[in-house]
Each structure stands twice: as C-alpha cells, then as structure tokens.
Design a protein around this motif. Structure first.
Motif, PDB file in Angstrom:
ATOM      1  N   ARG A  21      -4.154   9.986   1.279  1.00  0.00           N
ATOM      2  CA  ARG A  21      -5.189   9.259   0.543  1.00  0.00           C
ATOM      3  C   ARG A  21      -6.370  10.181   0.265  1.00  0.00           C
ATOM      4  N   LYS A  22      -7.202   9.813  -0.693  1.00  0.00           N
ATOM      5  CA  LYS A  22      -8.381  10.618  -1.048  1.00  0.00           C
ATOM      6  C   LYS A  22      -9.288  10.847   0.150  1.00  0.00           C
ATOM      7  N   TRP A  23      -9.385   9.863   1.020  1.00  0.00           N
ATOM      8  CA  TRP A  23     -10.296   9.944   2.158  1.00  0.00           C
ATOM      9  C   TRP A  23      -9.675  10.613   3.375  1.00  0.00           C
ATOM     10  N   GLY A  24      -8.468  11.143   3.239  1.00  0.00           N
ATOM     11  CA  GLY A  24      -7.901  11.974   4.291  1.00  0.00           C
ATOM     12  C   GLY A  24      -6.849  11.340   5.177  1.00  0.00           C
ATOM     13  N   LYS A  25      -6.649  10.042   5.113  1.00  0.00           N
ATOM     14  CA  LYS A  25      -5.612   9.409   5.928  1.00  0.00           C
ATOM     15  C   LYS A  25      -4.250   9.628   5.289  1.00  0.00           C
ATOM     16  N   TRP A  26      -3.226   9.561   6.117  1.00  0.00           N
ATOM     17  CA  TRP A  26      -1.851   9.758   5.671  1.00  0.00           C
ATOM     18  C   TRP A  26      -1.121   8.425   5.700  1.00  0.00           C
ATOM     19  N   VAL A  27      -0.336   8.141   4.662  1.00  0.00           N
ATOM     20  CA  VAL A  27       0.373   6.870   4.566  1.00  0.00           C
ATOM     21  C   VAL A  27       1.855   7.111   4.317  1.00  0.00           C
ATOM     22  N   SER A  28       2.644   6.108   4.676  1.00  0.00           N
ATOM     23  CA  SER A  28       4.079   6.191   4.480  1.00  0.00           C
ATOM     24  C   SER A  28       4.630   4.825   4.097  1.00  0.00           C
ATOM     25  N   GLU A  29       5.582   4.836   3.182  1.00  0.00           N
ATOM     26  CA  GLU A  29       6.321   3.632   2.810  1.00  0.00           C
ATOM     27  C   GLU A  29       7.700   4.059   2.346  1.00  0.00           C
ATOM     28  N   ILE A  30       8.595   3.100   2.281  1.00  0.00           N
ATOM     29  CA  ILE A  30       9.980   3.402   1.896  1.00  0.00           C
ATOM     30  C   ILE A  30      10.542   2.185   1.166  1.00  0.00           C
ATOM     31  N   ARG A  31      11.434   2.417   0.252  1.00  0.00           N
ATOM     32  CA  ARG A  31      12.098   1.312  -0.439  1.00  0.00           C
ATOM     33  C   ARG A  31      13.248   0.782   0.407  1.00  0.00           C
ATOM     34  N   VAL A  32      13.401  -0.529   0.394  1.00  0.00           N
ATOM     35  CA  VAL A  32      14.530  -1.162   1.073  1.00  0.00           C
ATOM     36  C   VAL A  32      15.741  -1.022   0.151  1.00  0.00           C
ATOM     37  N   PRO A  33      16.842  -0.447   0.632  1.00  0.00           N
ATOM     38  CA  PRO A  33      18.019  -0.251  -0.214  1.00  0.00           C
ATOM     39  C   PRO A  33      18.523  -1.566  -0.820  1.00  0.00           C
ATOM     40  N   GLY A  34      18.902  -1.479  -2.084  1.00  0.00           N
ATOM     41  CA  GLY A  34      19.445  -2.643  -2.781  1.00  0.00           C
ATOM     42  C   GLY A  34      18.398  -3.603  -3.301  1.00  0.00           C
ATOM     43  N   THR A  35      17.138  -3.296  -3.115  1.00  0.00           N
ATOM     44  CA  THR A  35      16.056  -4.153  -3.611  1.00  0.00           C
ATOM     45  C   THR A  35      14.969  -3.278  -4.236  1.00  0.00           C
ATOM     46  N   GLN A  36      14.001  -3.912  -4.852  1.00  0.00           N
ATOM     47  CA  GLN A  36      12.839  -3.201  -5.366  1.00  0.00           C
ATOM     48  C   GLN A  36      11.683  -3.264  -4.361  1.00  0.00           C
ATOM     49  N   GLU A  37      11.943  -3.900  -3.220  1.00  0.00           N
ATOM     50  CA  GLU A  37      10.907  -4.089  -2.198  1.00  0.00           C
ATOM     51  C   GLU A  37      10.547  -2.774  -1.516  1.00  0.00           C
ATOM     52  N   ARG A  38       9.239  -2.579  -1.339  1.00  0.00           N
ATOM     53  CA  ARG A  38       8.760  -1.429  -0.574  1.00  0.00           C
ATOM     54  C   ARG A  38       8.357  -1.913   0.806  1.00  0.00           C
ATOM     55  N   LEU A  39       8.716  -1.150   1.789  1.00  0.00           N
ATOM     56  CA  LEU A  39       8.387  -1.464   3.168  1.00  0.00           C
ATOM     57  C   LEU A  39       7.238  -0.556   3.591  1.00  0.00           C
ATOM     58  N   TRP A  40       6.071  -1.153   3.837  1.00  0.00           N
ATOM     59  CA  TRP A  40       4.883  -0.407   4.242  1.00  0.00           C
ATOM     60  C   TRP A  40       5.044   0.012   5.695  1.00  0.00           C
ATOM     61  N   LEU A  41       4.906   1.311   5.958  1.00  0.00           N
ATOM     62  CA  LEU A  41       5.115   1.833   7.307  1.00  0.00           C
ATOM     63  C   LEU A  41       3.812   2.168   8.016  1.00  0.00           C
ATOM     64  N   GLY A  42       2.712   2.178   7.301  1.00  0.00           N
ATOM     65  CA  GLY A  42       1.431   2.343   7.964  1.00  0.00           C
ATOM     66  C   GLY A  42       0.571   3.473   7.452  1.00  0.00           C
ATOM     67  N   THR A  43      -0.627   3.514   8.014  1.00  0.00           N
ATOM     68  CA  THR A  43      -1.623   4.547   7.741  1.00  0.00           C
ATOM     69  C   THR A  43      -1.847   5.316   9.035  1.00  0.00           C
TER      70      THR A  43
END
Length: 146
Positions: A21-43
C-alpha cells in the motif's frame, strides 16, 4: 536516524500474491478457484508475513503438485489440510501470516535494542538461545487448527 531496513529481506523483493500500500503496509489476497470471489488474507507489517499467508491459502485452495510457485515452501506446516472451506483457509492463512509478522518484528526490535532488553528469552530458554536461529519461537502450527 537511518530508515533503511536491515534484516530478513530486501524491501524491494516481490513476493507472489503480495502488494504494498502507499502507506507502507503489505497486503495479500487470492482468488477462490472456480469463482470470481477474492479471499482477503490480511494486512501485514512485513512482506514476508503477507507472503506466508498467500502461500498457505494457495496451497490449501489449489493443492499444487509442485511447490515451485510458493514464496516460502519450507514454512508450510506438515499435515496442512486442503479440504477446508474458504473461510477456514482465510483464518489459517491470516494466523500464519500474523505469526511470521510478529516473529520478524520482534527480531528486528531485538536487533535495534542490541538485545540489552530482549524479551525473547522468556520464549527461548529451552532452545538454548544460541546461533542464528530466532529468539522467538512462534511457529505457524501455533496458529493453525487441524
């Protein structure tokens, strides 16, 4: 004071599934296979914490035959289940990332303090406290439910 980051990695290294992120934190997310849903993994405070969270989620959701695409394949806990719900994967990945984040932040703080007031001894007395290993013995398994 210098703002350079010494220690467990270069801040410019790109990990799979991680962005800053612009303010220096790191984020992660991943797509759930077979869907368009993104799974938020955190900051996270460290890119390594976000990378471990992504690795756990990637392994659990995609059951890869090869670990080549993971950031830290050696940090996968033994017996990691692959038949969990997306919500369970999210929890396991987030907890693992937070454990790595906490360990790295603690290690960096101990280095900055010169280990004069290190609190890591309360966690590491049984491990002998020597060598290049971490003084804080938090493992991914401590935060993972089977």
């Amino acid at each position: 004071m210098s703002s350079s980051e010494e220690g467990s990695g270069t801040p410019d290294r790109k990990y799979s599934g991680v962005r800053r992120r612009k303010w220096g934190k790191w984020v992660s997310e991943i797509r759930v296979p077979g869907t368009q849903e993104r799974l938020w993994l955190g900051t996270y405070s460290t890119p390594e914490g976000a990378a471990v969270a992504h690795d756990i989620a990637h392994y659990c959701l995609r059951q890869p035959a090869s670990l080549d695409k993971l950031n830290f394949p050696s940090l996968l806990p033994p017996g990691l289940r692959t038949n969990m719900s997306p919500e369970s994967v999210q929890k396991a990945a987030s907890d693992a990332g937070m454990a790595i984040d906490a360990r790295l932040i603690s290690e960096r703080a101990a280095k900055e303090e010169g280990c004069v007031h290190s609190h890591s001894h309360q966690y590491d007395d049984s491990a002998g406290g020597g060598g290049g290993s971490s003084g804080l013995t938090i493992s991914v398994e401590d935060y993972y439910y089977l």
